[in-house]
Design a protein around this motif. Structure first.
Motif, PDB file in Angstrom:
ATOM      1  N   GLU A 208     -38.261  27.686  45.050  1.00 37.19           N
ATOM      2  CA  GLU A 208     -38.426  28.930  45.774  1.00 37.19           C
ATOM      3  C   GLU A 208     -39.614  29.741  45.268  1.00 37.19           C
ATOM      4  N   ALA A 209     -39.936  29.620  43.984  1.00 38.19           N
ATOM      5  CA  ALA A 209     -40.880  30.545  43.355  1.00 38.19           C
ATOM      6  C   ALA A 209     -42.308  30.027  43.227  1.00 38.19           C
ATOM      7  N   PHE A 210     -42.470  28.729  42.991  1.00 44.45           N
ATOM      8  CA  PHE A 210     -43.747  28.259  42.462  1.00 44.45           C
ATOM      9  C   PHE A 210     -44.921  28.396  43.427  1.00 44.45           C
ATOM     10  N   ALA A 211     -44.701  28.189  44.724  1.00 43.66           N
ATOM     11  CA  ALA A 211     -45.825  28.136  45.660  1.00 43.66           C
ATOM     12  C   ALA A 211     -46.564  29.473  45.737  1.00 43.66           C
ATOM     13  N   ASP A 228     -52.470  22.780  37.775  1.00 45.72           N
ATOM     14  CA  ASP A 228     -52.306  24.080  38.423  1.00 45.72           C
ATOM     15  C   ASP A 228     -50.952  24.682  38.069  1.00 45.72           C
ATOM     16  N   PHE A 229     -49.925  23.842  38.102  1.00 47.66           N
ATOM     17  CA  PHE A 229     -48.574  24.309  37.802  1.00 47.66           C
ATOM     18  C   PHE A 229     -48.479  24.818  36.372  1.00 47.66           C
ATOM     19  N   HIS A 230     -48.981  24.051  35.426  1.00 45.71           N
ATOM     20  CA  HIS A 230     -48.859  24.454  34.023  1.00 45.71           C
ATOM     21  C   HIS A 230     -49.713  25.686  33.714  1.00 45.71           C
ATOM     22  N   PHE A 384     -41.296  19.491  35.413  1.00 49.71           N
ATOM     23  CA  PHE A 384     -41.559  20.835  35.905  1.00 49.71           C
ATOM     24  C   PHE A 384     -40.305  21.705  35.850  1.00 49.71           C
ATOM     25  N   ALA A 385     -39.152  21.124  36.200  1.00 48.54           N
ATOM     26  CA  ALA A 385     -37.912  21.892  36.158  1.00 48.54           C
ATOM     27  C   ALA A 385     -37.585  22.322  34.737  1.00 48.54           C
ATOM     28  N   LYS A 386     -37.827  21.450  33.779  1.00 46.58           N
ATOM     29  CA  LYS A 386     -37.553  21.781  32.383  1.00 46.58           C
ATOM     30  C   LYS A 386     -38.390  22.981  31.941  1.00 46.58           C
ATOM     31  N   ARG A 387     -39.671  22.963  32.314  1.00 53.48           N
ATOM     32  CA  ARG A 387     -40.542  24.069  31.883  1.00 53.48           C
ATOM     33  C   ARG A 387     -40.160  25.349  32.622  1.00 53.48           C
ATOM     34  N   TRP A 388     -39.973  25.270  33.937  1.00 50.84           N
ATOM     35  CA  TRP A 388     -39.675  26.468  34.705  1.00 50.84           C
ATOM     36  C   TRP A 388     -38.327  27.065  34.308  1.00 50.84           C
ATOM     37  N   ASN A 389     -37.327  26.227  34.163  1.00 52.44           N
ATOM     38  CA  ASN A 389     -35.991  26.737  33.828  1.00 52.44           C
ATOM     39  C   ASN A 389     -35.977  27.425  32.468  1.00 52.44           C
ATOM     40  N   ALA A 390     -36.824  26.963  31.545  1.00 52.50           N
ATOM     41  CA  ALA A 390     -36.925  27.630  30.247  1.00 52.50           C
ATOM     42  C   ALA A 390     -37.506  29.029  30.419  1.00 52.50           C
TER      43      ALA A 390
END
Length: 394
Positions: A208-211, A228-230, A384-390
């Motif tokens: 929901e958030a990243f874009a 780009d994500f990191h 990506f989920a691991k990094r974002w969820n942290a």
């Protein structure tokens, strides 16, 4: 046909490392045994002899009669017109939960008992990759072919929309209280101004958030890369550590914005329509650098026994008259732009006003800034989920 209460909780949280871990792991790893080849997806279609159909949807995601909530006018009209009996269930409350509910049947080549389902496009991508849904016959769907919004016609995970058809669409942008903030917000970077420290929230779900956050960094979200994500996460981590970001939320950002605890936040266009009815000072912004256009889409699961009936129902909802009836009730972005003219000609002033609402029918200037993000691939998802969820504290 009348505007009604907004549906909630449809853009549910990604729980790849929580309650939805099993589902996320299965789809994320692309388990070879789970993939179903195209020639193994169909079953004997009973539509010609059995005028029936089972349709699974989210709660409060279809028009209902104000006096009798058990009646669904648009669906009742379809049944009367076609003679097809539709068993409509409101059983989908969370994408991952529903994935876990029907995945054992699908991976084991068994019927799900459902002919048509609606889930968020990021989850639709998993079903399409795993070969768990059937290609629709567009020769039987002239309305879809003619009226589907060009912006929604070819997402990265389903070029040409062969397997999916949007039920409703929406925009992830920025909502803020203009009176309390005392200035306009036009860019994602405006959220990081000093006067918003501790008064900003972001959505907690990765999908929901990243874009929107990538768009704020000037990234083309139709072709974003891991770097780009990191890079975006590095920036968000700084803002979390400095306590600029108050917290990460689900749909409860609505309460924070209404109370004034939060002055600006990531938000869904559909929610803001309801908020504006109670507080006209709340604005919704598609930032100048762009915002994400998303959809929740109809799919026909493997081995569905009433495929032709399902295709017929999908096409029925792409008739502009029917699409207008649905749009007037749910207040999301309508995937049938031609429905705008139907509402504009309504004698009822409230209905006619909906035709001019850019959060239901985005105007040309807004449409130019909307994009469907490339979905997160199975290989990327775990990392990506691991990094974002942290970051989000999930």
């Amino acid at each position: 046909m009348a505007p009604s209460a907004r549906p909630v909780h449809r853009r549910s949280l990604l729980r790849a490392l929580g309650g939805g871990a099993a589902a996320g792991a299965l789809a994320g790893c692309g388990v070879p045994a789970a993939y179903i080849a195209p020639d193994e997806r169909s079953a004997g279609d009973r539509s010609a002899k059995d005028g029936a159909l089972t349709f699974a949807n989210w709660p409060l995601y279809i028009d209902t009669d104000d006096k009798d909530k058990t009646r669904r006018p648009s669906l009742d009209a379809f049944e009367k017109r076609t003679g097809i009996d539709v068993r409509y269930t409101e059983e989908i409350n969370d994408n991952d939960e529903f994935f876990g509910k029907i995945s054992p049947s699908l991976m084991n080549h068994q019927e799900t008992g459902r002919d048509l389902i609606v889930i968020s496009d990021w989850m639709c991508a998993r079903f399409v990759r795993l070969g768990w849904v059937q290609e629709m016959d567009r020769s039987r769907q002239p309305n879809v072919t003619k009226y589907l919004d060009p912006l929604l016609r070819s997402p990265h995970f389903d070029p040409g929309r062969k397997f999916t058809v949007p039920w409703q669409s929406g925009i992830t942008g920025i909502a803020y209280n203009k009176r309390r903030l005392g200035r306009e917000i036009r860019h994602v970077s405006d959220l990081w101004a000093d006067d918003l420290k501790g008064r900003v929230t972001l959505l907690s779900g990765l999908d929901e958030a990243f874009a929107l956050l990538l768009q704020g960094d000037g990234v083309d979200v139709t072709r974003w890369k891991a770097d780009d994500f990191h890079r975006m996460c590095d920036r968000i981590e700084e803002l979390v550590n400095s306590h600029h970001i108050r917290r990460f939320t689900g749909n409860d950002y609505i309460k924070d914005l209404s109370s004034g605890d939060v002055l600006a936040c990531q938000a869904y266009s559909g929610d803001v329509i309801q908020l504006q009815a109670d507080d006209p000072d709340i604005e919704f912004v598609v930032p100048e650098e762009g915002a994400e256009l998303w959809a929740e889409s109809l799919m026909i699961p493997n081995l569905a026994r009433h495929k032709r009936n399902a295709e017929r129902l999908v096409d029925y909802y792409y008739d502009p008259e029917v699409a207008a009836e649905l749009a007037a009730w749910v207040n999301y972005v309508c995937p049938v732009p031609a429905a705008r003219d139907v509402l504009a000609s309504a004698k009822d002033k409230e209905l006619a006003a909906l035709a001019e609402d850019p959060l239901i029918f985005p105007d040309d200037a807004m449409r130019e800034r909307l994009a469907i993000a490339r979905d997160i691939t199975p290989k990327e998802r775990t990392e990506f989920a691991k990094r974002w969820n942290a970051l989000a504290g999930l």
